[in-house]
Design a protein around this motif. Structure first.
Motif, short mmCIF file in Angstrom:
data_model
loop_
_atom_site.label_atom_id
_atom_site.label_comp_id
_atom_site.label_asym_id
_atom_site.label_seq_id
_atom_site.Cartn_x
_atom_site.Cartn_y
_atom_site.Cartn_z
N ARG A 3 0.84 -1.20 0.00
CA ARG A 3 0.00 0.00 0.00
C ARG A 3 0.88 1.25 0.00
O ARG A 3 1.89 1.31 0.68
N VAL A 4 0.46 2.25 -0.75
CA VAL A 4 1.15 3.54 -0.79
C VAL A 4 0.13 4.59 -0.39
O VAL A 4 -0.95 4.67 -0.98
N TYR A 5 0.47 5.38 0.63
CA TYR A 5 -0.50 6.26 1.26
C TYR A 5 -0.47 7.70 0.78
O TYR A 5 -1.25 8.52 1.26
N ALA A 6 0.43 8.05 -0.12
CA ALA A 6 0.49 9.42 -0.62
C ALA A 6 0.87 9.41 -2.09
O ALA A 6 1.46 8.45 -2.58
N THR A 7 0.50 10.48 -2.76
CA THR A 7 0.85 10.65 -4.17
C THR A 7 2.04 11.61 -4.27
O THR A 7 2.31 12.37 -3.33
#
Length: 126
Positions: A3-7
């Motif tokens: 999971r990646v929580y920021a752009t």
């Protein structure tokens, strides 16, 4: 990739670095490690659904990347471990171990505060 929580747009103003995706993934992993005992609602992909939690995780990722930039780390955790290093004939001096945070990750102080404000730290299971 997890999971990646920021752009990139949430972390950098202007052009992000060439390794932006790697930095976002590594910072998100650090945040996950710090949240091992946190409880919050997620969708089927494991992404948070509460807008306040989504915002807190993005802020924590941004803070983690800023922390790395300030300490000279590249997301690997290798920077800042020694205050002096020589290669030939090997000489190391003054190992500097950061204080352990939740999940034994070197968590940026601002990331820790963002997660605490959102009620994610300290992790408590009821």
């Amino acid at each position: 990739m997890g999971r990646v929580y920021a752009t990139p747009e949430q972390v950098w103003t202007g052009q992000p670095p060439a390794d932006a995706d790697r930095l976002l993934a590594r910072a998100s992993e650090d945040i996950d490690d710090a949240l091992l005992t946190a409880v919050y609602r997620t969708d089927s992909a494991g992404m948070p659904t509460d807008p306040a939690v989504v915002t807190a995780l993005a802020e924590a990722v941004r803070a983690q990347i800023e922390y790395w930039a300030a300490t000279g780390d590249d997301g690997t955790g290798a920077a800042g471990k020694w205050d002096a290093v020589s290669i030939g004939p090997v000489s190391l001096s003054g190992r500097k171990d950061p204080p352990a945070a939740a999940g034994d990750v070197d968590l940026a102080p601002r990331a820790h505060r963002a997660l605490t404000r959102a009620g994610l730290l300290p992790g408590v299971i009821w």
